[in-house]
Write a protein that holds these residues in place. Sequence first.
Motif, mmCIF file in Angstrom:
data_model
loop_
_atom_site.group_PDB
_atom_site.id
_atom_site.type_symbol
_atom_site.label_atom_id
_atom_site.label_comp_id
_atom_site.label_asym_id
_atom_site.label_seq_id
_atom_site.Cartn_x
_atom_site.Cartn_y
_atom_site.Cartn_z
ATOM 1 N N VAL A 144 0.842 -1.206 0.000
ATOM 2 C CA VAL A 144 0.000 0.000 0.000
ATOM 3 C C VAL A 144 0.875 1.254 0.000
ATOM 4 O O VAL A 144 0.571 2.239 -0.683
ATOM 5 C CB VAL A 144 -0.953 -0.003 1.212
ATOM 6 N N GLY A 145 1.988 1.215 0.740
ATOM 7 C CA GLY A 145 2.924 2.341 0.743
ATOM 8 C C GLY A 145 3.498 2.599 -0.641
ATOM 9 O O GLY A 145 3.622 3.749 -1.074
ATOM 10 N N GLY A 146 3.836 1.516 -1.346
ATOM 11 C CA GLY A 146 4.331 1.660 -2.716
ATOM 12 C C GLY A 146 3.285 2.277 -3.629
ATOM 13 O O GLY A 146 3.598 3.121 -4.475
ATOM 14 N N GLN A 147 2.033 1.869 -3.449
ATOM 15 C CA GLN A 147 0.946 2.443 -4.247
ATOM 16 C C GLN A 147 0.782 3.940 -3.966
ATOM 17 O O GLN A 147 0.585 4.737 -4.887
ATOM 18 C CB GLN A 147 -0.371 1.720 -3.949
ATOM 19 N N VAL A 160 1.002 7.109 -6.511
ATOM 20 C CA VAL A 160 -0.083 8.100 -6.659
ATOM 21 C C VAL A 160 0.452 9.520 -6.482
ATOM 22 O O VAL A 160 0.044 10.444 -7.182
ATOM 23 C CB VAL A 160 -1.210 7.814 -5.635
ATOM 24 N N ILE A 161 1.396 9.682 -5.557
ATOM 25 C CA ILE A 161 1.984 11.007 -5.309
ATOM 26 C C ILE A 161 2.901 11.420 -6.456
ATOM 27 O O ILE A 161 2.917 12.586 -6.878
ATOM 28 C CB ILE A 161 2.767 11.000 -3.971
ATOM 29 N N VAL A 162 3.645 10.449 -6.987
ATOM 30 C CA VAL A 162 4.609 10.740 -8.054
ATOM 31 C C VAL A 162 3.909 11.014 -9.391
ATOM 32 O O VAL A 162 4.382 11.818 -10.190
ATOM 33 C CB VAL A 162 5.604 9.565 -8.200
ATOM 34 N N LEU A 222 3.424 5.146 -17.236
ATOM 35 C CA LEU A 222 3.403 3.686 -17.317
ATOM 36 C C LEU A 222 3.904 3.067 -16.016
ATOM 37 O O LEU A 222 3.280 2.151 -15.475
ATOM 38 C CB LEU A 222 4.264 3.219 -18.493
ATOM 39 N N LEU A 223 5.009 3.574 -15.507
ATOM 40 C CA LEU A 223 5.578 3.042 -14.265
ATOM 41 C C LEU A 223 4.600 3.160 -13.108
ATOM 42 O O LEU A 223 4.355 2.190 -12.380
ATOM 43 C CB LEU A 223 6.875 3.776 -13.935
ATOM 44 N N SER A 224 4.019 4.338 -12.912
ATOM 45 C CA SER A 224 3.096 4.529 -11.785
ATOM 46 C C SER A 224 1.850 3.669 -11.940
ATOM 47 O O SER A 224 1.341 3.108 -10.964
ATOM 48 C CB SER A 224 2.725 6.008 -11.639
ATOM 49 N N GLY A 225 1.354 3.537 -13.179
ATOM 50 C CA GLY A 225 0.179 2.691 -13.411
ATOM 51 C C GLY A 225 0.436 1.231 -13.059
ATOM 52 O O GLY A 225 -0.383 0.583 -12.413
ATOM 53 N N LEU A 226 1.600 0.728 -13.474
ATOM 54 C CA LEU A 226 1.948 -0.666 -13.177
ATOM 55 C C LEU A 226 2.128 -0.882 -11.674
ATOM 56 O O LEU A 226 1.700 -1.908 -11.131
ATOM 57 C CB LEU A 226 3.223 -1.059 -13.924
ATOM 58 N N VAL A 227 2.767 0.074 -10.998
ATOM 59 C CA VAL A 227 2.975 -0.044 -9.552
ATOM 60 C C VAL A 227 1.637 -0.054 -8.819
ATOM 61 O O VAL A 227 1.401 -0.885 -7.927
ATOM 62 C CB VAL A 227 3.867 1.100 -9.036
ATOM 63 N N ILE A 228 0.743 0.864 -9.192
ATOM 64 C CA ILE A 228 -0.559 0.948 -8.523
ATOM 65 C C ILE A 228 -1.344 -0.347 -8.709
ATOM 66 O O ILE A 228 -1.967 -0.854 -7.767
ATOM 67 C CB ILE A 228 -1.355 2.159 -9.054
ATOM 68 N N MET A 229 -1.306 -0.896 -9.923
ATOM 69 C CA MET A 229 -2.054 -2.138 -10.176
ATOM 70 C C MET A 229 -1.437 -3.334 -9.456
ATOM 71 O O MET A 229 -2.106 -4.013 -8.669
ATOM 72 C CB MET A 229 -2.113 -2.427 -11.683
ATOM 73 N N TRP A 230 -0.174 -3.598 -9.724
ATOM 74 C CA TRP A 230 0.415 -4.871 -9.309
ATOM 75 C C TRP A 230 0.851 -4.906 -7.849
ATOM 76 O O TRP A 230 1.204 -5.975 -7.339
ATOM 77 C CB TRP A 230 1.556 -5.247 -10.241
ATOM 78 N N LEU A 231 0.805 -3.777 -7.147
ATOM 79 C CA LEU A 231 1.042 -3.793 -5.703
ATOM 80 C C LEU A 231 -0.266 -3.856 -4.919
ATOM 81 O O LEU A 231 -0.275 -3.678 -3.707
ATOM 82 C CB LEU A 231 1.864 -2.575 -5.267
ATOM 83 N N THR A 232 -1.369 -4.117 -5.603
ATOM 84 C CA THR A 232 -2.636 -4.341 -4.892
ATOM 85 C C THR A 232 -2.455 -5.546 -3.976
ATOM 86 O O THR A 232 -2.074 -6.629 -4.439
ATOM 87 C CB THR A 232 -3.777 -4.613 -5.892
#
Length: 199
Positions: free
Chosen positions: A82-85, A89-91, A134-144
């Motif tokens: 969740v912290g990574g997500q 979101v902030i970046v 792309l990076l932020s989208g992948l992080v938000i999805m796959w760190l669910t």
Amino acid sequence: MVSSTIILVFCLVAFAAIHSLTASLPFKRFIMRVVGSRAERYYMPVYSLIAFVTIAPLVYLLIKNPGPILYIVPSPWLWLMVGGQLIAVIVAPRTLLDAPHRFKLRSQLSAPKTPEAGPLNIRGIYRWVRDPFLLSGLVIMWLTPFMTVNLLVIYILSTIYLYLGSLHWETRLVSQFGDEYREYQKRVHRIIPHSGGYP
């Protein structure tokens, strides 16, 4: 179960089609011809609103029909994910703040080395990664920290769409900035942050 997955995939395909159309250069040229100079000011807010409205049914259906649970990540790993997500979101907004010229209609529709195209001006987050969207989208999805069948299907298809969209976006940037962008591509990775940073 199968029917809910098919409906979700249909919603994602519909979103992708509308999103791709409104992001395309022919559509932007059409808008510029019809609306004129006002398009520069209103295009991004309207484009973002359309994206939100068209993705909302997919999100609603995912919440309503998540499908069988595949896994749930326990603490403390859950909070790390969740912290990574949250960091992603902030970046994410930095992508707009660090390169506003990349998103102007006149700039996108112009040829390299013209006044309208403007300079490449690599700064901020773009010094470390070429496509922070792309990076932020992948992080938000796959760190669910949990996964269901329907969520996995949507994440896999979304990842493919985001990557193909990134390839298309970069061909546009090459058209806009020419050899200067090609040189940048050689130095900075598309997704994996470059530790040294761009000069």
